[in-house]
Every structure is written in C-alpha cells, then in structure tokens.
Design a protein around this motif. Structure first.
Motif, PDB file in Angstrom:
ATOM      1  N   GLN A  14      22.156 -36.063  41.205  1.00  0.00           N
ATOM      2  CA  GLN A  14      23.122 -35.980  40.109  1.00  0.00           C
ATOM      3  C   GLN A  14      22.750 -34.818  39.200  1.00  0.00           C
ATOM      4  OE1 GLN A  14      23.792 -39.606  37.903  1.00  0.00           O
ATOM      5  NE2 GLN A  14      24.856 -38.545  36.262  1.00  0.00           N
ATOM      6  N   ARG A  15      23.741 -34.054  38.775  1.00  0.00           N
ATOM      7  CA  ARG A  15      23.493 -32.922  37.876  1.00  0.00           C
ATOM      8  C   ARG A  15      24.331 -33.008  36.604  1.00  0.00           C
ATOM      9  NH1 ARG A  15      19.969 -32.976  40.908  1.00  0.00           N
ATOM     10  NH2 ARG A  15      19.114 -31.327  42.194  1.00  0.00           N
ATOM     11  N   ASN A  16      25.321 -33.880  36.576  1.00  0.00           N
ATOM     12  CA  ASN A  16      26.210 -33.963  35.424  1.00  0.00           C
ATOM     13  C   ASN A  16      25.731 -35.026  34.438  1.00  0.00           C
ATOM     14  OD1 ASN A  16      28.243 -33.961  33.564  1.00  0.00           O
ATOM     15  ND2 ASN A  16      29.890 -34.337  35.013  1.00  0.00           N
ATOM     16  N   PHE A  17      25.202 -34.538  33.314  1.00  0.00           N
ATOM     17  CA  PHE A  17      24.743 -35.406  32.236  1.00  0.00           C
ATOM     18  C   PHE A  17      25.433 -35.008  30.930  1.00  0.00           C
ATOM     19  CE2 PHE A  17      21.270 -34.914  35.310  1.00  0.00           C
ATOM     20  CZ  PHE A  17      21.114 -36.232  35.710  1.00  0.00           C
ATOM     21  N   SER A  18      26.671 -34.537  31.048  1.00  0.00           N
ATOM     22  CA  SER A  18      27.387 -34.082  29.863  1.00  0.00           C
ATOM     23  C   SER A  18      27.599 -35.243  28.900  1.00  0.00           C
ATOM     24  CB  SER A  18      28.716 -33.433  30.234  1.00  0.00           C
ATOM     25  OG  SER A  18      29.541 -34.338  30.911  1.00  0.00           O
TER      26      SER A  18
END
Length: 151
Positions: A14-18
């Motif tokens: 996972q890369r999306n931690f917005s």
C-alpha cells in the motif's frame, strides 16, 4: 493509524496514506519511498533519517516535526506546513516546496540543490551551511534568515 500499522501496510504494497492522521508518530529510519501522504497530519512527528524519496506530501502538516537527516529527494511538498520543524542535514535535492510554509524551520546543512521554493515562506529560517545551488527562489519570503555559510 500508528507507526506499526503504516509500516505493515507499506510492506504489503500500500502506498496511499492521504489524509491520514499521524500526529506525533515515530517513524525514525523508516522506508516510505513513493508514499502518498497528501494532506496527512504529521504534526510533531519524528521522521528522523526516514527515506521519503519521491513521496507526495502536498498540503501535509509537518509543523514541529523532526525531519533531521531525512532523505527527501524529488519529494513533493507543495503548500505543506513545516513551521518550526527540524530539517537539519536533510536531503531535499530536487524537491518541490512551492508555497510551503517553512517559517522558523531549521534547514542548517540541508541539501536544497535544484529545489523549487517558489512562493515558499522562509521567514526566520536557519539556512547556515545549506546547499542552495540551482534552487528556484523567485517569490519566496526571505525575511530574517540566518545564511552563514550557505552556498
């Protein structure tokens, strides 16, 4: 979300931690290359020696955070808040800091080579021994700077 959870998710791809809330989180020495932390709240976080190369931190809140010795090559910090943060010794080569608020930050010994600081607020920033070679400073607020030894 806490430090262990974000590292676990990152390791799983996972890369999306917005927009995540990571106030006062400790992520020292973490590897978050290419992470999306747009709009994240990292106020008071300890990110010392973390690798945030090519990460997206646009509009992130990093006030009073420890970013000393952090690797942030080609990071996007457009309109980020980094008031009173410690970025001493950080590598921000080619970073996009357009419109960032760095008021009162410690940038001593920071590598800002080729960084975009257009419209950034650098009021009261410590730029001693900072590499500003090729940095774009048009429209930046440059009041009350400490510049001794800046290139």
């Amino acid at each position: 979300m806490d430090a262990q959870e974000i590292l676990k998710r990152y390791a799983a791809g996972q890369r999306n931690f917005s927009r995540v809330c990571l106030i006062q989180v400790c992520l020292t020495n973490a590897n978050l290359i290419g992470a999306n932390l747009i709009g994240a709240n990292l106020m008071g976080a300890n990110l010392q020696s973390t690798n945030l190369t090519k990460a997206h931190l646009n509009q992130a809140r990093l006030n009073q955070s420890n970013l000393a010795d952090t690797t942030m090559i080609q990071v996007c910090l457009i309109n980020a808040e980094m008031i009173d943060s410690d970025l001493s010794g950080a590598n921000l080569r080619g970073a996009n800091l357009r419109g960032a608020n760095l008021r009162g930050a410690n940038l001593q010994g920071t590598n800002l080579r080729g960084a975009n600081l257009r419209g950034a607020d650098l009021t009261g920033v410590n730029l001693k021994e900072t590499n500003l070679e090729g940095a774009y400073l048009k429209g930046a607020y440059l009041e009350d700077l400490e510049l001794q030894g800046a290139e």
